[in-house]
Design a protein around this motif. Structure first.
Motif, PDB file in Angstrom:
ATOM      1  N   TRP A   1       0.825  -1.207   0.000  1.00  0.00           N
ATOM      2  CA  TRP A   1       0.000   0.000   0.000  1.00  0.00           C
ATOM      3  C   TRP A   1       0.859   1.256   0.000  1.00  0.00           C
ATOM      4  CZ3 TRP A   1      -4.431   1.759  -1.303  1.00  0.00           C
ATOM      5  CH2 TRP A   1      -4.963   2.925  -0.746  1.00  0.00           C
ATOM      6  N   LYS A   2       2.042   1.160   0.591  1.00  0.00           N
ATOM      7  CA  LYS A   2       2.953   2.306   0.648  1.00  0.00           C
ATOM      8  C   LYS A   2       3.867   2.373  -0.574  1.00  0.00           C
ATOM      9  CE  LYS A   2       2.755   1.937   5.669  1.00  0.00           C
ATOM     10  NZ  LYS A   2       1.908   0.738   5.761  1.00  0.00           N
ATOM     11  N   SER A   3       3.531   1.612  -1.617  1.00  0.00           N
ATOM     12  CA  SER A   3       4.270   1.624  -2.883  1.00  0.00           C
ATOM     13  C   SER A   3       5.712   1.158  -2.712  1.00  0.00           C
ATOM     14  CB  SER A   3       4.236   3.021  -3.526  1.00  0.00           C
ATOM     15  OG  SER A   3       2.909   3.431  -3.770  1.00  0.00           O
ATOM     16  N   ARG A   4       5.911   0.207  -1.820  1.00  0.00           N
ATOM     17  CA  ARG A   4       7.257  -0.341  -1.637  1.00  0.00           C
ATOM     18  C   ARG A   4       7.428  -1.593  -2.493  1.00  0.00           C
ATOM     19  NH1 ARG A   4      10.102   3.357  -0.824  1.00  0.00           N
ATOM     20  NH2 ARG A   4       8.257   4.304  -1.743  1.00  0.00           N
TER      21      ARG A   4
ATOM     22  N   ARG B   1       8.595   0.721 -10.344  1.00  0.00           N
ATOM     23  CA  ARG B   1       7.538   0.019 -11.091  1.00  0.00           C
ATOM     24  C   ARG B   1       6.839  -1.007 -10.208  1.00  0.00           C
ATOM     25  NH1 ARG B   1       7.509  -4.629 -13.882  1.00  0.00           N
ATOM     26  NH2 ARG B   1       9.782  -4.851 -13.976  1.00  0.00           N
ATOM     27  N   LEU B   2       7.618  -1.779  -9.454  1.00  0.00           N
ATOM     28  CA  LEU B   2       7.018  -2.770  -8.563  1.00  0.00           C
ATOM     29  C   LEU B   2       6.201  -2.097  -7.464  1.00  0.00           C
ATOM     30  CD1 LEU B   2       9.984  -5.286  -8.097  1.00  0.00           C
ATOM     31  CD2 LEU B   2       7.969  -5.560  -9.560  1.00  0.00           C
ATOM     32  N   GLY B   3       6.702  -0.972  -6.960  1.00  0.00           N
ATOM     33  CA  GLY B   3       5.964  -0.262  -5.918  1.00  0.00           C
ATOM     34  C   GLY B   3       4.636   0.258  -6.405  1.00  0.00           C
TER      35      GLY B   3
ATOM     36  N   ARG C   1      -2.559  -2.953  -6.723  1.00  0.00           N
ATOM     37  CA  ARG C   1      -3.178  -4.251  -6.406  1.00  0.00           C
ATOM     38  C   ARG C   1      -3.909  -4.199  -5.066  1.00  0.00           C
ATOM     39  NH1 ARG C   1      -4.053  -8.966  -8.225  1.00  0.00           N
ATOM     40  NH2 ARG C   1      -3.945 -10.866  -6.968  1.00  0.00           N
ATOM     41  N   VAL C   2      -3.333  -3.521  -4.093  1.00  0.00           N
ATOM     42  CA  VAL C   2      -4.005  -3.402  -2.801  1.00  0.00           C
ATOM     43  C   VAL C   2      -5.277  -2.572  -2.928  1.00  0.00           C
ATOM     44  CG1 VAL C   2      -3.798  -2.574  -0.429  1.00  0.00           C
ATOM     45  CG2 VAL C   2      -1.863  -3.713  -1.519  1.00  0.00           C
ATOM     46  N   HIS C   3      -5.199  -1.483  -3.654  1.00  0.00           N
ATOM     47  CA  HIS C   3      -6.375  -0.616  -3.813  1.00  0.00           C
ATOM     48  C   HIS C   3      -7.526  -1.378  -4.450  1.00  0.00           C
ATOM     49  CE1 HIS C   3      -8.897   2.708  -5.348  1.00  0.00           C
ATOM     50  NE2 HIS C   3      -8.423   3.381  -4.308  1.00  0.00           N
ATOM     51  N   GLU C   4      -7.216  -2.255  -5.377  1.00  0.00           N
ATOM     52  CA  GLU C   4      -8.255  -2.981  -6.100  1.00  0.00           C
ATOM     53  C   GLU C   4      -8.812  -4.164  -5.309  1.00  0.00           C
ATOM     54  OE1 GLU C   4      -6.310  -4.076  -9.708  1.00  0.00           O
ATOM     55  OE2 GLU C   4      -6.406  -2.060 -10.581  1.00  0.00           O
ATOM     56  N   ASN C   5      -8.005  -4.748  -4.401  1.00  0.00           N
ATOM     57  CA  ASN C   5      -8.395  -6.036  -3.827  1.00  0.00           C
ATOM     58  C   ASN C   5      -8.410  -6.138  -2.308  1.00  0.00           C
ATOM     59  OD1 ASN C   5      -8.468  -7.951  -6.340  1.00  0.00           O
ATOM     60  ND2 ASN C   5      -6.569  -6.768  -6.570  1.00  0.00           N
ATOM     61  N   TYR C   6      -7.659  -5.304  -1.584  1.00  0.00           N
ATOM     62  CA  TYR C   6      -7.427  -5.611  -0.174  1.00  0.00           C
ATOM     63  C   TYR C   6      -7.719  -4.450   0.771  1.00  0.00           C
ATOM     64  CZ  TYR C   6      -5.115  -9.461  -2.514  1.00  0.00           C
ATOM     65  OH  TYR C   6      -4.848 -10.522  -3.334  1.00  0.00           O
ATOM     66  N   LEU C   7      -8.772  -3.675   0.447  1.00  0.00           N
ATOM     67  CA  LEU C   7      -9.224  -2.617   1.339  1.00  0.00           C
ATOM     68  C   LEU C   7     -10.509  -3.067   2.052  1.00  0.00           C
ATOM     69  CD1 LEU C   7      -8.466   0.618  -0.710  1.00  0.00           C
ATOM     70  CD2 LEU C   7      -7.060  -0.539   1.017  1.00  0.00           C
ATOM     71  N   PRO C   8     -10.904  -2.402   3.143  1.00  0.00           N
ATOM     72  CA  PRO C   8     -11.940  -2.962   4.018  1.00  0.00           C
ATOM     73  C   PRO C   8     -13.349  -2.947   3.456  1.00  0.00           C
ATOM     74  CG  PRO C   8     -11.122  -0.873   4.884  1.00  0.00           C
ATOM     75  CD  PRO C   8     -10.215  -1.261   3.774  1.00  0.00           C
ATOM     76  N   ASP C   9     -13.647  -2.160   2.425  1.00  0.00           N
ATOM     77  CA  ASP C   9     -15.005  -2.189   1.895  1.00  0.00           C
ATOM     78  C   ASP C   9     -15.331  -3.556   1.315  1.00  0.00           C
ATOM     79  OD1 ASP C   9     -13.094  -1.538  -0.142  1.00  0.00           O
ATOM     80  OD2 ASP C   9     -14.699  -0.823  -1.455  1.00  0.00           O
TER      81      ASP C   9
ATOM     82  N   PRO D   1       4.054 -11.758  -9.963  1.00  0.00           N
ATOM     83  CA  PRO D   1       5.499 -11.652 -10.180  1.00  0.00           C
ATOM     84  C   PRO D   1       5.860 -10.608 -11.222  1.00  0.00           C
ATOM     85  CG  PRO D   1       4.852 -13.952 -10.025  1.00  0.00           C
ATOM     86  CD  PRO D   1       3.581 -13.155 -10.050  1.00  0.00           C
ATOM     87  N   ASP D   2       6.854  -9.784 -10.856  1.00  0.00           N
ATOM     88  CA  ASP D   2       7.381  -8.726 -11.701  1.00  0.00           C
ATOM     89  C   ASP D   2       6.361  -7.635 -12.013  1.00  0.00           C
ATOM     90  OD1 ASP D   2      10.087  -9.640 -12.068  1.00  0.00           O
ATOM     91  OD2 ASP D   2       9.261 -11.247 -13.295  1.00  0.00           O
ATOM     92  N   GLU D   3       5.239  -7.658 -11.299  1.00  0.00           N
ATOM     93  CA  GLU D   3       4.237  -6.609 -11.469  1.00  0.00           C
ATOM     94  C   GLU D   3       3.954  -5.911 -10.137  1.00  0.00           C
ATOM     95  OE1 GLU D   3      -0.508  -6.501 -12.309  1.00  0.00           O
ATOM     96  OE2 GLU D   3       0.695  -7.595 -13.782  1.00  0.00           O
ATOM     97  N   SER D   4       3.649  -6.698  -9.090  1.00  0.00           N
ATOM     98  CA  SER D   4       3.421  -6.103  -7.773  1.00  0.00           C
ATOM     99  C   SER D   4       4.432  -6.598  -6.746  1.00  0.00           C
ATOM    100  CB  SER D   4       1.997  -6.413  -7.291  1.00  0.00           C
ATOM    101  OG  SER D   4       1.787  -7.804  -7.163  1.00  0.00           O
TER     102      SER D   4
END
Length: 477
Positions: free
Chosen positions: A387-390, A437-439, A445-453, A406-409
């Motif tokens: 989430w912190k683009s690391r 790029r990975l960050g 990926r987190v924004h699309e899949n792993y937030l609490p809504d 792999p090689d994307e997120s």
């Protein structure tokens, strides 16, 4: 047993992250569920109010659900040292690891039963017929039958699992299966962790909370200020006085407690490349393996930070101190020049908001984040870093395989290699464009899949199904 007091979340803050469309969908789903419950309460039961992924999830989801009008409350069980040693063993076995090698025989079952019975008596003072009880993990698993006898609909939520079952998973599940199979439904993190005997199994991925101090946006200057204030980076205030930070423009947090640091000489400079793993001091997180990988990567001028909770601050994890000592001994065997570039940090747990802000700053400041777990349920510390683009280097186990494209997120590592992160560390530190790029892919990926809504709406669907099974006329009210 005691109830954990929680407030309500600021919905406006979540709307800023989620946007109007996702926020409206969340409000609509929560409103429908609140009307359906009609005087019922959803109870969460776990083993601790601080430390570990379950407590963090509940500190996020319970206030948000309450702000949305859903009647959710949270209970924490009591237990003695022997009980938590047994349940730690069970969780490790379910991960597929032998753990401490201790027994899970009749004596352990009897002690588990006694502690469970004492907590069941307390549970009767809270739960009413028609309520929904969500039992999290092995520690309170024995309460599933007790909650059912009180007239509740009961869900067992597993936060651990093994991709490939073995004799250890069989032994761990055998201990708690007689309780779990009496649940009305079971929830697992990823499909490979679902047990074939589990009642009404569902798969629900966890989430991180973007609006809590652990995940709100920090500028690089703010992250450095936090880490200097607690002694994790060089250049802290000479007087050692408290520093106040308002993360994300929200309520201020006073940093009054320094980290407990094992290192050679001064803290790392703020401008040095930093490799970071933040995890529990747990054999399954393989902190020592990250240390070995960093040494093998041999990148001049880089530093390593291994950070975990204060080993005296997590009541349900009796192995934490042992694992920290093992890692420290491995550090002590290194040459002086390497010890000077590696620090082991124990993060104070007395103030959860202060602890969360320090974790946030460590992840935000990192050049690369590693999650070298040898077994993993899902791995929310990895999600937080993403989430912190690391740029994330993660072993290909459990939910880490789900999160990392792999090689994307991020980059997936071979979990069978003791120093398996070495190549990835060297590669990312040498290629800033790759790191960026990975960050960016990780954040997306987190924004699309792993937030609490998404997480709350999935739970809402499950609870709605259970309530309608119990009362077919509920949806008409």
């Amino acid at each position: 047993m005691r109830e954990v007091t929680v407030g309500t979340a600021d919905l406006a803050a979540y709307q800023q992250v989620l946007g109007p469309e996702r926020s409206a969908t969340l409000r609509s789903g929560a409103g429908r569920l609140a009307a359906l419950l009609a005087g019922r309460t959803v109870w969460n039961v776990n083993s601790t109010a601080a430390g570990g992924g379950v407590a963090e999830l509940l500190h996020s989801l319970v206030p948000l659900a309450r702000a949305l009008g859903v009647p959710v409350r949270w209970l924490v069980i009591d237990g003695d040292a022997e009980f938590f040693a047994i349940t730690k063993r069970l969780c490790t076995l379910v991960y597929g690891s032998p753990g401490d090698g201790g027994p899970t025989g009749e004596a352990e079952r009897e002690h588990y039963r006694k502690v469970t019975e004492a907590n069941a008596a307390d549970l009767a003072g809270f739960v009413r017929p028609g309520d929904v009880v969500i039992v999290h993990e092995a520690q309170p698993a024995g309460l599933v039958p007790a909650a059912a006898r009180l007239g509740a609909k009961v869900v067992y939520r597993s936060h651990t699992g093994c991709d490939t079952p073995n004799e250890h998973t069989a032994r761990g599940w055998a201990f708690i299966r007689p309780y779990v199979e009496q649940a009305d439904a079971t929830v697992f993190l990823i499909p490979p962790h679902v047990q074939p005997w589990a009642p009404a199994p569902q798969v629900v991925a966890p989430s991180i909370d973007p609006c809590l101090p652990k995940n709100v946006a920090l500028s690089q200057d703010e992250a450095v200020e936090v880490l200097r204030a607690v002694g994790a980076l060089a250049g802290g205030a000479a007087d050692g006085g408290p520093v106040t930070v308002s993360p994300g423009g929200g309520p201020s947090i006073e940093l009054r407690r320094p980290v407990i640091a094992v290192r050679e000489g001064d803290p790392p400079p703020a401008d040095a490349p930093m490799v970071v793993q933040v995890s529990r001091w747990d054999r399954l997180k393989d902190m020592a393996g990250v240390l070995r990988s960093f040494v093998a990567a041999d990148v001049p001028g880089s530093y390593l930070t291994l950070a975990g909770s204060d080993v005296t601050g997590v009541s349900d994890d009796p192995e934490a101190e042992e694992m920290f000592v093992e890692c420290r001994r491995e550090w002590e065997r290194l040459p002086t020049e390497l010890r000077a570039r590696i620090q082991l940090l124990c993060l104070p747990m007395a103030d959860p908001r202060e602890n969360a802000l320090v974790v946030n700053a460590l992840q935000q400041h990192a050049t690369v984040v590693v999650q070298k777990s040898v077994a993993e349920g899902f791995g929310l510390t990895a999600t937080e870093a993403m989430w912190k683009s690391r740029p994330l280097l993660a072993n290909a186990v459990g939910g880490l395989r789900t999160q990392v494209v792999p090689d994307e997120s991020g980059l997936l590592l071979d979990p069978t290699r003791p120093d398996g992160a070495a190549g990835g560390i060297a590669r990312v530190l040498a290629d800033p464009a790759l790191a960026d790029r990975l960050g960016a892919g990780a954040r997306r990926r987190v924004h699309e899949n792993y937030l609490p809504d998404r997480h709350l709406l999935q739970w809402g669907d499950l609870i709605e199904t259970l309530v309608k099974e119990d009362d077919p006329d509920a949806s008409a009210r």
